[in-house]
Design a protein around this motif. Sequence first.
Motif, mmCIF file in Angstrom:
data_model
loop_
_atom_site.group_PDB
_atom_site.id
_atom_site.type_symbol
_atom_site.label_atom_id
_atom_site.label_comp_id
_atom_site.label_asym_id
_atom_site.label_seq_id
_atom_site.Cartn_x
_atom_site.Cartn_y
_atom_site.Cartn_z
ATOM 1 N N VAL A 11 0.904 -1.399 0.001
ATOM 2 C CA VAL A 11 0.349 -0.217 0.080
ATOM 3 C C VAL A 11 0.949 1.058 -0.245
ATOM 4 O O VAL A 11 1.860 1.624 0.747
ATOM 5 C CB VAL A 11 -0.743 0.446 0.978
ATOM 6 C CG1 VAL A 11 -1.436 1.050 1.454
ATOM 7 C CG2 VAL A 11 -1.592 -0.998 1.483
ATOM 8 N N ASP A 12 0.865 2.087 -1.174
ATOM 9 C CA ASP A 12 1.720 3.114 -1.574
ATOM 10 C C ASP A 12 1.401 3.687 -0.169
ATOM 11 O O ASP A 12 0.616 4.443 1.182
ATOM 12 C CB ASP A 12 0.738 3.888 -2.728
ATOM 13 C CG ASP A 12 1.050 5.010 -2.984
ATOM 14 O OD1 ASP A 12 2.869 4.900 -3.235
ATOM 15 O OD2 ASP A 12 1.085 5.936 -3.866
ATOM 16 N N SER A 48 6.510 0.776 -8.615
ATOM 17 C CA SER A 48 6.339 -0.863 -7.956
ATOM 18 C C SER A 48 7.357 -0.734 -6.821
ATOM 19 O O SER A 48 7.338 -0.320 -5.671
ATOM 20 C CB SER A 48 8.211 -0.882 -8.262
ATOM 21 O OG SER A 48 8.738 -2.238 -8.442
ATOM 22 N N ALA A 49 6.033 -2.090 -6.818
ATOM 23 C CA ALA A 49 6.426 -2.912 -4.845
ATOM 24 C C ALA A 49 7.287 -3.513 -4.533
ATOM 25 O O ALA A 49 7.247 -3.819 -3.631
ATOM 26 C CB ALA A 49 5.166 -4.119 -4.846
ATOM 27 N N ASP A 68 -2.085 0.640 -15.234
ATOM 28 C CA ASP A 68 -0.458 0.975 -15.949
ATOM 29 C C ASP A 68 -0.048 1.654 -15.590
ATOM 30 O O ASP A 68 1.356 2.203 -15.613
ATOM 31 C CB ASP A 68 -1.373 1.868 -17.566
ATOM 32 C CG ASP A 68 -2.048 3.285 -16.820
ATOM 33 O OD1 ASP A 68 -2.612 2.598 -15.776
ATOM 34 O OD2 ASP A 68 -2.219 3.981 -17.549
ATOM 35 N N ILE A 69 -0.053 2.273 -13.528
ATOM 36 C CA ILE A 69 0.848 2.554 -12.988
ATOM 37 C C ILE A 69 2.053 1.830 -12.198
ATOM 38 O O ILE A 69 2.628 0.713 -12.038
ATOM 39 C CB ILE A 69 0.051 3.418 -12.501
ATOM 40 C CG1 ILE A 69 -0.620 4.571 -12.934
ATOM 41 C CG2 ILE A 69 1.487 4.040 -11.451
ATOM 42 C CD1 ILE A 69 -0.928 5.991 -12.735
ATOM 43 N N CYS A 70 0.931 0.959 -11.317
ATOM 44 C CA CYS A 70 1.765 0.616 -9.938
ATOM 45 C C CYS A 70 1.716 -0.966 -10.341
ATOM 46 O O CYS A 70 2.787 -1.823 -10.179
ATOM 47 C CB CYS A 70 0.819 0.712 -8.892
ATOM 48 S SG CYS A 70 1.770 2.416 -7.520
ATOM 49 N N ILE A 71 0.290 -1.705 -10.797
ATOM 50 C CA ILE A 71 0.461 -3.083 -11.371
ATOM 51 C C ILE A 71 1.473 -3.362 -12.492
ATOM 52 O O ILE A 71 2.290 -3.981 -12.827
ATOM 53 C CB ILE A 71 -1.527 -2.993 -12.608
ATOM 54 C CG1 ILE A 71 -1.436 -2.875 -10.951
ATOM 55 C CG2 ILE A 71 -1.131 -4.510 -12.431
ATOM 56 C CD1 ILE A 71 -2.186 -4.418 -9.540
ATOM 57 N N LEU A 72 1.637 -2.286 -12.984
ATOM 58 C CA LEU A 72 2.828 -2.408 -14.877
ATOM 59 C C LEU A 72 3.922 -2.235 -13.721
ATOM 60 O O LEU A 72 4.911 -2.774 -14.036
ATOM 61 C CB LEU A 72 2.598 -1.503 -15.779
ATOM 62 C CG LEU A 72 3.101 -1.374 -16.959
ATOM 63 C CD1 LEU A 72 3.886 -2.649 -17.420
ATOM 64 C CD2 LEU A 72 2.988 -0.424 -17.779
ATOM 65 N N HIS A 73 4.256 -0.923 -12.910
ATOM 66 C CA HIS A 73 5.575 -1.604 -12.721
ATOM 67 C C HIS A 73 5.656 -2.681 -11.693
ATOM 68 O O HIS A 73 6.684 -2.800 -12.324
ATOM 69 C CB HIS A 73 5.971 0.327 -11.961
ATOM 70 C CG HIS A 73 6.596 1.696 -13.430
ATOM 71 N ND1 HIS A 73 7.120 1.928 -13.446
ATOM 72 C CD2 HIS A 73 4.913 2.341 -13.520
ATOM 73 C CE1 HIS A 73 7.011 3.100 -14.361
ATOM 74 N NE2 HIS A 73 5.413 2.954 -13.849
#
Length: 185
Positions: free
Chosen positions: A55-56, A110-111, A137-142
């Motif tokens: 979680v951000d 990115s996690a 397209d942001i946190c999932i992709l990275h």
Amino acid sequence: MKISKRALLNIDYSNDFVASDGTLTCGPVAQELHDYIVKTTLNFNEAGDYIAFLVDLHHEGDKLHPESKLFPDHNIEGTDGRKLYGKLEDTYQALKENPNVDYFDKTRYSAFVGTNLELKLREREITEVHLVGVCSDICILHTAIDAFNRGFDVVVHENGVASFNQAGHDFTLDHVVEVLGGHVI
Ligand code: ZN
């Protein structure tokens, strides 16, 4: 305890990214994922698989963070906006003492950046990471790209990811299969 080869990465399904009054919300498309993400989380738990909630985390007035020039404040420490959305918060609270469940504060898309997620996966000999959450397209992709670069097999759950940018969402699903050699299920 069973050693599983797969893990569920539960990414950024927080009020600020999902709820109608969230400060950086994906809106209805993200709210529609709710039942699927809760059910998938329970299924992974039932199977004894590792579950990581990522979680951000941001701090009010942090002007040095690179996202501060791009987005309004979101997931500020200690706010309701940072809590998991809907029943996922209850689900996390019910599962959090389970040794197969971890919660990570993450501060980048990115996690894998700035967290010990990779160490947790390696010590469990996990080879396959399943991704649900927002934004596609942001946190999932990275996170998917970093997982690929670290040698993990990537599986993105189509009914478990969404974005406010439909073209970005579609690109991500395509990229996961065509460029990261992963699977969209
Ligand atoms: Zn952020």
